[in-house]
Design an enzyme around this catalytic site. Sequence first.
Site, short mmCIF file in Angstrom:
data_model
loop_
_atom_site.label_atom_id
_atom_site.label_comp_id
_atom_site.label_asym_id
_atom_site.label_seq_id
_atom_site.Cartn_x
_atom_site.Cartn_y
_atom_site.Cartn_z
N LYS A 250 -45.52 26.40 25.46
CA LYS A 250 -46.89 26.31 25.44
C LYS A 250 -47.60 25.29 26.49
CE LYS A 250 -50.19 23.73 22.34
NZ LYS A 250 -50.43 22.78 21.36
N ASP B 160 -56.16 19.56 25.84
CA ASP B 160 -56.78 20.30 24.45
C ASP B 160 -57.83 18.97 23.80
OD1 ASP B 160 -57.15 21.24 22.03
OD2 ASP B 160 -55.08 20.49 21.02
N LYS C 72 -61.47 17.18 18.41
CA LYS C 72 -60.64 16.25 18.01
C LYS C 72 -61.50 14.67 18.07
CE LYS C 72 -56.34 17.97 20.09
NZ LYS C 72 -55.30 17.92 18.87
N ASP D 266 -50.16 18.27 26.09
CA ASP D 266 -50.10 19.55 25.32
C ASP D 266 -49.59 20.58 26.01
OD1 ASP D 266 -50.46 20.38 22.78
OD2 ASP D 266 -52.51 21.09 22.92
N ASP E 18 -58.71 23.92 16.97
CA ASP E 18 -57.55 22.88 17.32
C ASP E 18 -56.36 23.44 17.18
OD1 ASP E 18 -57.10 20.51 18.35
OD2 ASP E 18 -57.08 19.46 16.65
N GLU F 14 -54.95 25.93 18.62
CA GLU F 14 -55.01 26.99 19.58
C GLU F 14 -53.56 27.30 20.16
OE1 GLU F 14 -54.04 23.71 21.59
OE2 GLU F 14 -55.21 23.77 20.08
N ARG G 221 -50.65 28.25 18.93
CA ARG G 221 -50.01 29.10 18.29
C ARG G 221 -50.80 30.53 18.88
NH1 ARG G 221 -51.38 27.07 12.48
NH2 ARG G 221 -51.03 25.28 13.65
#
Length: 482
Positions: A248, A253, A260, A271, A330, A332, A334
Amino acid sequence: MNFNIKKAYKLEGQPSIIILAEKPANLPVDLLTPQEIDYITILYDIQKKNYFEFNRLDRWIFVQLLNLAENTPFKRAENLRKAGDKLATSLNEQKCETVTIIDCLIESKAGFYLLEGLALGNYQFIKYFSKAEEKRNTLKEVNIISNLINQASIDQLTCIVEAVWMARDLVNEPNSSQTATKLGESLSEMAHKAGIKVEVFNQKKIETLKMGGLLAVNRGSEEPATFTVMEYNPQNAVNKQPLILVGKGVVFDTGGNSLKPTTSMKTMKSDMAGAAVAGTTLYAIAKAKLPIHVFALIPSTDNRINSNALVPDDIITISDGTTVEILNTDAEGRLILADALVYAKKLNPMLVIDLATLTGSAVAAIGYVGAVAMHNGCENYYETLSDCGFKNHERLVSFPMWDDYSEMLKSDIADIKQLGGKEAGAITAAKFLEHFTAYPWIHIDIAGPAFSEKADSYRGIGGTGFGVRLLFDFIKELSEED
């Protein structure tokens, strides 16, 4: 990497030295005075003291006594790594540039583990200090004299340490200098150094491939997405079908429209830790010339907010045609991993392993001391990987993948929901990813151990590189199976 590890066969000159021994009786009498040995023996017997420093004015002598009978082998190995990290601190405090380790131990890998901890503990990320050179560690070279550690082990350790350092560098870079494009460039540069084939798909190519998950997350960004494909395929590869690592690569993010809180956003440059680990692991195995065919697939974007950004209740289409109901922007990671897992099918893999800082649920479940893992269709591979986790202290905790959890992802308006609800978040995230797999597959959620906000022994502060040593050891075992 401004740091060298070398195997030596004799002491040359008057370098600072580290003496490793199990007991005072095993100390070399030609390197320590009788008074020093008596001093060590008394404090060892009375106070159980096992670490000593002697200033010879022209050099330092460090003595590390290691009880090889205590604890389990895995715990002992980890204690040795931590001892190596403390030695790295002492060496830098005393401004040592070079040190020679004299291995007087009787256990073959004890000196190796200590050396590993010392090398990993010497890492720094100081490029953004205005006076970086003043903060730079002095230690640049470690030589080891040992009858128990061969040159091949030293060479592989060098590859591993370099890869971990590179993974940490990638994670520690601020978003101002780490866009998806720049991450692709960094991975390409790394690949060229190691003789790895690499291609970075641009936005147009991603659109042609209809990677709807990656494109949807990227909608709120001014920076284009990238999809990096790295391939190491030596002529003597032992596997007919490739192993594939998927990482990933969300370079920052914000949570998108499901914004967030500020405190949760503070470390979100990390991230993309899964991408960093996938890419640098491939680098390490290529540098070590392991005979195994491996790909790394890295979808990358940031997750931002603008008038075009993804919103809850949107429906998107992944590259295999699956429609997905969006509940939280949030979640995102996946979505971009889904497109990568679909792409992996084209490569006819023997096994796919994805790594992602995916869920806070994984952290809530087991904290920061290990990673949550799930798998399907590869019990033997997973057992080997789990064993490697214990050996390297990059441990995995296996969660169930029961079909019941799939019920939580059923949607009334699309093929599948993006989220499963408040409970079992790490598991339903994996069940979402499982939908896009049709091959043996392992999912590793590294949200906990990928980044440390305070110093943590040889893992340091900031990006830890968690997963590189685990995967290298696993891939090495696969390459030796024949």
